[in-house]
Enzyme design. Structure first.
Site, short mmCIF file in Angstrom:
data_model
loop_
_atom_site.label_atom_id
_atom_site.label_comp_id
_atom_site.label_asym_id
_atom_site.label_seq_id
_atom_site.Cartn_x
_atom_site.Cartn_y
_atom_site.Cartn_z
N TYR B 439 0.81 -1.23 0.00
CA TYR B 439 0.00 0.00 0.00
C TYR B 439 0.84 1.27 0.00
CZ TYR B 439 -0.43 -0.25 5.31
OH TYR B 439 -0.25 -0.32 6.65
N GLU B 440 0.17 2.38 -0.18
CA GLU B 440 0.82 3.70 -0.28
C GLU B 440 1.86 3.72 -1.42
OE1 GLU B 440 -0.33 6.87 0.89
OE2 GLU B 440 -0.57 5.61 2.65
N GLY B 441 1.51 3.08 -2.54
CA GLY B 441 2.43 2.96 -3.66
C GLY B 441 3.26 1.70 -3.51
#
Lengths: 596, 596
Positions: B439-441
């Site tokens: 997550y978050e890239g």
């Protein structure tokens, strides 16, 4: 919904083109083996795995095994699948015809094993252990025990399990406390508790044959006082029919990270009747002859899970539209390009594939060597093959399960956030793969086996069973321009492997910590170089096929492309590993215990 | 039962000795910071994490979150723990005093964040996201919105969540379909579905403020047509009190590999009332200013889980008796030696520790740079700090989460089979850590950010924000004999990093695939070298302390021993990474799409 397609074409390539198994006519039992038999056996096994086992994999994980008052039940469908497995004769595949086996070679069994692991590892553990127990009994038990127990195990009606671990001892079997008291009637009363017993109790076979390590009352302390006993869940009459239950009880099952469809049992033996297998106090040796093959097959588990993870990752990468190729739109008519255009997604897919296909080649090659150790008429040939099998077994167990686990993680990563969601199936492969690094000797133990036992053996004779043929191969191709890009990388990496081996041997001689502190890095380094040798040999076959304009060009070209990826992107990790190994043991041993 | 002790001594070392934070008097809000304030804040945070959050970690994993007709309930105890968290004032730690915050620096917040992640990641996600949403609103929203929403978010009474992903788009936000229609009264009607919304719905805060990316009817296609909206779960009256519910509904929650105590929601917006944050069609930029800090804190998640895994692995390794030291019995009076005598167990522990303490140093160092970007009176100093923060953010996000995950796996491995059993707690850290790579890239995106945006920026200005001080450090110590063993390894590794950077820059210029194909290896290489720089600086401090016969010698000596391990055993992996990078993009791009 995850998918699985048995990699039939790759097995045919390996067995019929790369190894050309049917040429080994002088091996016992190979005389009837030809390419079409190989293909049909693999196809049949693949069909069973795809259609019967794989559909139960995700549901088995969701449902898990159940425990209720000593009874263990497997997930829905597993019992029926096992019955089909038995009816099709798969358990007897490599077993001795004397006990009802088909006597087929390991080199054809290896694909079946891989496909079972891909399709449903939890299911595969019961028959896998039965085969291990078969081997131990076959090699070490008396004829009476063999005649009484083996036929039912070969048919799959009964299963077999291995009972080593106790709460206070895993790796260190010298600490075993389970007791065996002679009953004066040619049998023993076994009392003690074992933990982590896979399939120790289940509801799919009529009987379960426990192989239990225990101590006689007068046994010496440590590993030299351990004996091996056959302890049936249900006692067996002389005519082979079942009598009353033995005092063997499952106390509980473990809740685990993965392999939820496989029961991991605490087993309690309360004066259970057991029969000695092999000699008194030689139980560990008996267990270890079987362990080698078991370790090989645990390695295959890592490969199997990596393969199914790869297949799904590849499907997703070609289907999922996200972002654009860096050099401009590849599919301008679509809202975005598929993931597979992105270099890093390709890197992940090719890393998985470089491992899968290289490991599969090495597994088939090794399985053939195992067949040679058992079936070759010439003692020297058997011995040579055994040297290689001894060397490669810890490498296959540890590297295949480490790299296999990492590979399933790459598969998850390609799915982005979806990889973390159970529904997509990818995270199960990772959870299931994780166990293989731990059981059948944790991977650190494999590395110690490699540097401590295998490397120094017969002043490097085991090592030479790899270095010699690899060097010869390089020499043979030194003027072959088409092979140059493979040969050159292999040559350099082989040099690194020789350097590392010399370093470990020289420094480990005076100080065993020097060998042990770099053992895991050394095992991985050796694994990469052995894989490089497999890839170079496969490249040779593919170059010939492409030169001859064979059909199936896509297959050979893809194999060659993967070989190049392995050589240029994966094999170079040996340089970092060597640099870490020669960092030595001092930085590892310096820290005071209380500072941890 | 797993344990957790807040690593207070290490934080004190980093903040008071390594960075000496209290010297930065000219930074806004640092004037009241002294060593004793730092120590007491960290101690208080540590106590809360140990005593309130950690005891709920395993039970939260077992129980998980529940979904029933749109309502989500968190595991037992989480609500009460959150109330204590709010009452103690933790949510307002770094927030602007104008909205009720305490205005404390990031460099003191980083330890609190790490300890929350160690103690209970699932719990930490809600306040973590609230802080991210606070940042976005604080930087981009109108004063009216800020006054209305921020005080309640700062206090922790309301939470904030980020809503980017949709079924068809994760990384590629240009594909967003959620619509925003102006309602003619200064607000918008938001309609669409978002997935993977962490804490999108829960039962612990009075309101949930959704930051939603959506498109206006006339917006240009792709990323240039995305705007950011504030969409409260419950509408807020002008006086700040709660009005009726907005049309924001949770459709379902995901079943995941880990973070079972954190709800991952499908959120449906059906003409929900939303308010524009920042400018029309500039939503992505607004989201990204916040994203940088969010990525930094996701990196800390990897570190936090690695720390708690290390602690338990170290306890187990000192307690569990198994086998004997290779050079002879170390504890002859015991039935076996503890695991910690074995070189490979030490290698695993030291690898975890080399990562944890190096990463912690880098995180504190970076947090201080973040403070400088916000609080330094001098524009040039702010800019210099920002150059480093820009460069290091993707490295921290990807390397800390990759290495953190690997480290939790080493922790499991040290437990042998017990590591795989839920009861022992080790496998939860692995499952929980796995999400942070996604997550978050996803981490591949971080690597692309590094090679594609950060490396070429201002002809290498970002890069020089690391290379210059590191080179200066090496130069400064070139005649320092005590530093030679650290300096020499750092010098070689820095050379490798420069070589790799030049290769990527030169080859990526003409062919972006060349940079992208080696981006993950390059990120890891850079991470190791930056960590090496941190370790060398820490070694310098410890050598001084030991020379001065400071108290706490065991601490400094252990730190120095770990520094040596990092330099000799972990840093050398750069050689393999470089060799793989220069393998180039051809082997990555050659395979035909249909062959995958």
């Amino acid at each position: 919904m995850p998918q699985y397609r048995a990699p039939i074409r790759d097995f045919e390539f390996l067995l019929n083109e790369f190894l050309d198994v049917s040429q080994y006519k002088d091996l016992k039992g190979f005389d009837t083996i030809d390419q079409s038999l190989i293909s049909s056996l693999i196809a049949e096994g693949g069909k069973f795995c795809q259609e019967v086992l794989f559909p139960l994999n995700q549901s088995g994980d969701d449902e898990g095994v159940k425990f209720d008052k000593g009874k263990v039940s497997v997930p829905k469908g597993f019992k029926e699948a096992y019955r089909s497995y038995v009816e099709a004769g798969w358990p007897s595949f490599t077993c001795d015809p004397e006990y009802g086996g088909q006597g087929l070679p390991e080199v054809i069994n290896m694909p079946i094993t891989e496909m079972i692991c891909s399709a449903n590892l939890s299911f595969g553990i019961t028959p896998g252990l039965t085969h291990g127990a078969y081997n131990a009994i076959y090699k070490h038990a008396s004829d009476d025990l063999k005649k009484k127990y083996l036929p039912q195990m070969v048919s799959g009606n009964w299963s077999g399990v291995m009972c080593l671990t106790e709460p206070q001892c895993g790796t260190d079997l010298g600490l075993i406390r389970t007791k065996a008291i002679p009953d004066g009637k040619n049998a023993y009363k076994i009392s003690g508790s074992k933990i982590f017993i896979s399939s120790g109790e289940q509801d799919i076979t009529d009987n379960i044959i426990h192989l239990v390590l225990a101590r006689l009352p007068d046994a010496p302390a440590g590993v030299k006082g351990i004996s091996l006993f056959l302890v049936p869940k249900i006692l067996v009459k002389d005519d082979g029919s079942l009598a009353k239950a033995n005092n063997v009880k499952c106390g509980s099952i473990e809740h685990k990270m993965g392999i939820h469809g496989s029961p991991t049992c605490v087993m309690n033996y309360d004066e259970a009747t057991g029969f000695l297998v092999g000699e008194v106090n030689k139980g560990l040796q008996a267990m270890f002859t079987m362990m080698n093959e078991a370790r090989f097959y645990v390695g295959i588990q890592g490969l199997g899970l990596s393969e199914v993870s790869y297949q799904n990752a590849a499907i997703y990468a070609k289907d999922r539209l996200q972002g654009r190729a860096l050099k401009g739109h590849k599919y301008p008519d679509k809202p975005a390009d598929p993931l597979v255009v992105h270099p890093d997604v390709r890197r992940m897919l090719l890393t998985m594939r470089g491992f899968n296909e290289g490991a599969r080649a090495l597994a088939c090659y090794t399985a053939l060597q195992i067949d040679i150790t058992k079936r070759h008429p010439d003692e020297k040939a058997r011995q040579q093959a055994d040297d290689f099998v001894q060397l490669i077994t810890p490498i296959i167990k540890a590297y295949f399960t480490d790299a296999g686990f990492e590979s399933t993680n790459l598969g998850m990563q390609i799915y982005g956030g979806h990889g973390y969601i159970k529904e997509w199936g990818m995270e199960q492969y990772t959870r299931d793969a994780r166990i293989a690094q731990l059981y059948e000797g944790a991977n650190g133990i494999q590395a110690l086996d490699l540097v401590g036992r295998k490397l120094p053996k017969k002043t490097g004779k085991y090592l030479r069973s790899f270095f010699h043929p690899a060097s010869k191969f390089i020499e043979k191709h030194k003027d072959n321009e088409k092979m140059a890009e493979f040969n050159k990388e292999l040559y350099k990496a082989l040099g690194v492997a020789q350097q590392a081996s010399l370093w470990i041997a020289a420094n480990g001689l005076g100080n065993p910590d020097e060998a042990a502190a770099g053992s895991v890095e050394y095992l991985r380094l050796m694994a990469l170089v052995v894989m490089g040798y497999m890839w170079a040999q496969m490249a040779e076959v593919c170059i010939q096929k492409l030169d001859n304009n064979s059909s199936d060009m896509l297959f050979y070209q893809a194999k060659l492309d993967t070989a190049k990826f392995f050589m240029k992107k994966m094999l170079p990790y040996v340089y970092g590993l060597l640099a870490s190994i020669v960092g030595g043991s001092k930085p590892v041993m310096a820290m005071k215990e209380e500072a941890f």
